[in-house]
Scaffold this motif. Structure first.
Motif, mmCIF file in Angstrom:
data_model
loop_
_atom_site.group_PDB
_atom_site.id
_atom_site.type_symbol
_atom_site.label_atom_id
_atom_site.label_comp_id
_atom_site.label_asym_id
_atom_site.label_seq_id
_atom_site.Cartn_x
_atom_site.Cartn_y
_atom_site.Cartn_z
ATOM 1 N N TYR A 187 19.765 26.690 63.616
ATOM 2 C CA TYR A 187 20.023 25.469 64.389
ATOM 3 C C TYR A 187 18.790 25.069 65.198
ATOM 4 O O TYR A 187 18.422 23.899 65.248
ATOM 5 C CB TYR A 187 21.226 25.659 65.316
ATOM 6 N N GLY A 238 20.855 20.961 66.586
ATOM 7 C CA GLY A 238 20.537 21.636 65.324
ATOM 8 C C GLY A 238 21.775 21.858 64.477
ATOM 9 O O GLY A 238 21.753 21.700 63.252
ATOM 10 N N GLU A 239 22.875 22.188 65.144
ATOM 11 C CA GLU A 239 24.120 22.427 64.413
ATOM 12 C C GLU A 239 24.591 21.134 63.745
ATOM 13 O O GLU A 239 24.982 21.137 62.572
ATOM 14 C CB GLU A 239 25.180 22.953 65.379
#
Lengths: 121, 251
Positions: free
Chosen positions: A64, B155-156
């Motif tokens: 992530y 980011g996820e």
């Protein structure tokens, strides 16, 4: 992409240089096909290089953070330019790195290493 | 102890031997038993080295044999005593091999691999979701330490967007090519930066039509995706009978 007119679609598909295809179909020859497990006798030397493609992206904090970083440094002003590139047949340049990396999985040369390093950051 | 043989695959008896040098440069021949023939050659001393030359030779021998009759390819690196080729392979699996050869008659395998350019795909994903763009702009002005969890969240969301885009593209490509194939196999997992890997079982006469369709698909997917097509190949992905030894016990 709709900018590509029908009949103008040649040249985008990468064909293997020879019919047997080789480097990119290694997993096929090494993992598929009829087998009697007790009689497989393959030297393990070199296998690591050959199956390097088997890396899987896992969902993790590291992944992530890497995506966030990648999005942050993305130059979005290139978007318009990118579309124009395509209509001029200039899209080759952008994706070339990834393709050559895949093609030369065998050689173990600089391009492949370069791709690996990039994906680790 | 019977002599050992390197086994390339199985074909029908009564066809010419493939004229092709095989693993370690040794000429391949046919070992005929009943109505079937194993395509064999002298084995290397010790383990079979998966060198470029040997892997290519394995495929080249099978391709040469496919010009004469349908072929069920073995995995690379199988070395068996001659009596095991006779009993455990050609006798024990005879019916299943017969059926398999009948099914594979006139068919070849084409391998498609679609690689994506990460930056190009990220641009698509961010452009499609204004929320991501806003998050990005907010984070850009702040110190890294202060935004750790926000960055993970961004980011996820980006990772999810990338996966959605990848899956949609993969589905689109499969739908476009499916009509040209007799059968289709897609592995559950793909390597990093690969949007799609797929094996197609295609009639020899339909290969050119398949290629045309693949060219259209590649043009539509560019520049974020690059499509590679390999083959025609022996139908490695379409011969699974399970472990043949287990099949022999079961029957």
């Amino acid at each position: 992409m709709s900018a590509v007119a029908a009949g103008n679609a040649r040249g985008y598909l990468q064909r293997a240089p020879n019919p047997s295809g080789l480097a990119d179909v290694l997993d096929l020859i090494l993992d598929k096909g009829l087998v009697i497990d007790a009689y497989v006798r393959v030297s393990l030397v070199g296998i690591e290089v050959l199956t390097i493609d088997a890396r899987i992206v896992v969902a993790s904090v590291d992944t992530y953070l890497r995506f966030a970083e990648a999005v942050n440094r993305l130059d979005l002003s290139q978007q318009e330019e990118g579309l124009m590139d395509l209509t001029e047949g200039g899209s080759e340049r952008k994706t070339k790195g990834a393709i050559e990396g895949a093609k030369e999985a065998f050689g173990g040369n600089g391009k492949r290493d370069g791709e690996k390093q990039k994906s680790r950051k | 102890v019977s002599a050992e043989l390197y086994v390339y695959g199985v074909t029908r008896a009564g066809v010419p031997a493939p004229h092709e040098d095989g693993v370690e440069g040794e000429r391949a021949r046919l070992f005929v038993h009943g109505g079937l023939a194993a395509i064999v050659g002298p084995p290397p001393a010790g383990p079979v080295v998966p060198s470029r030359r040997n892997l290519d030779a394995h495929t080249a021998v099978l391709r040469a044999a496919m010009r004469n009759a349908p072929v069920a390819p073995m995995r690379f690196g199988v070395v068996m005593p001659q009596d095991a080729v006779e009993r455990e392979l050609l006798e024990a699996a005879r019916e299943r091999l017969d059926e398999l050869l009948q099914r594979l008659d006139g068919l070849v395998e084409l391998e498609l691999k679609v690689v994506y350019d990460e930056d190009a795909l990220l641009r698509e994903v961010v452009a499609a979701e204004p929320r991501l763009m806003r998050m990005r702009e907010r984070l850009r002005g702040s110190a890294e330490d202060a935004t750790y969890y926000d960055r993970i969240r961004l980011g996820e969301l980006v990772a999810e967007g990338v996966e959605r885009a990848r899956a949609a593209r993969a589905e689109r490509i499969l739908e476009a090519l499916r009509p040209y194939a007799v059968e289709l196999r897609v592995p559950d997992e793909v390597p990093a930066r690969v949007a799609l890997k797929a094996s197609f079982l295609v009639e020899e006469d339909a290969v050119t039509r398949f290629e045309r369709a693949a060219e259209d698909v590649a043009a539509e997917a560019a520049p974020a995706y690059k499509c590679h097509l390999f083959g025609p190949l022996p139908p490695f992905s379409f011969v699974e009978l399970g472990d043949l030894a287990e099949a022999a016990w079961a029957s």
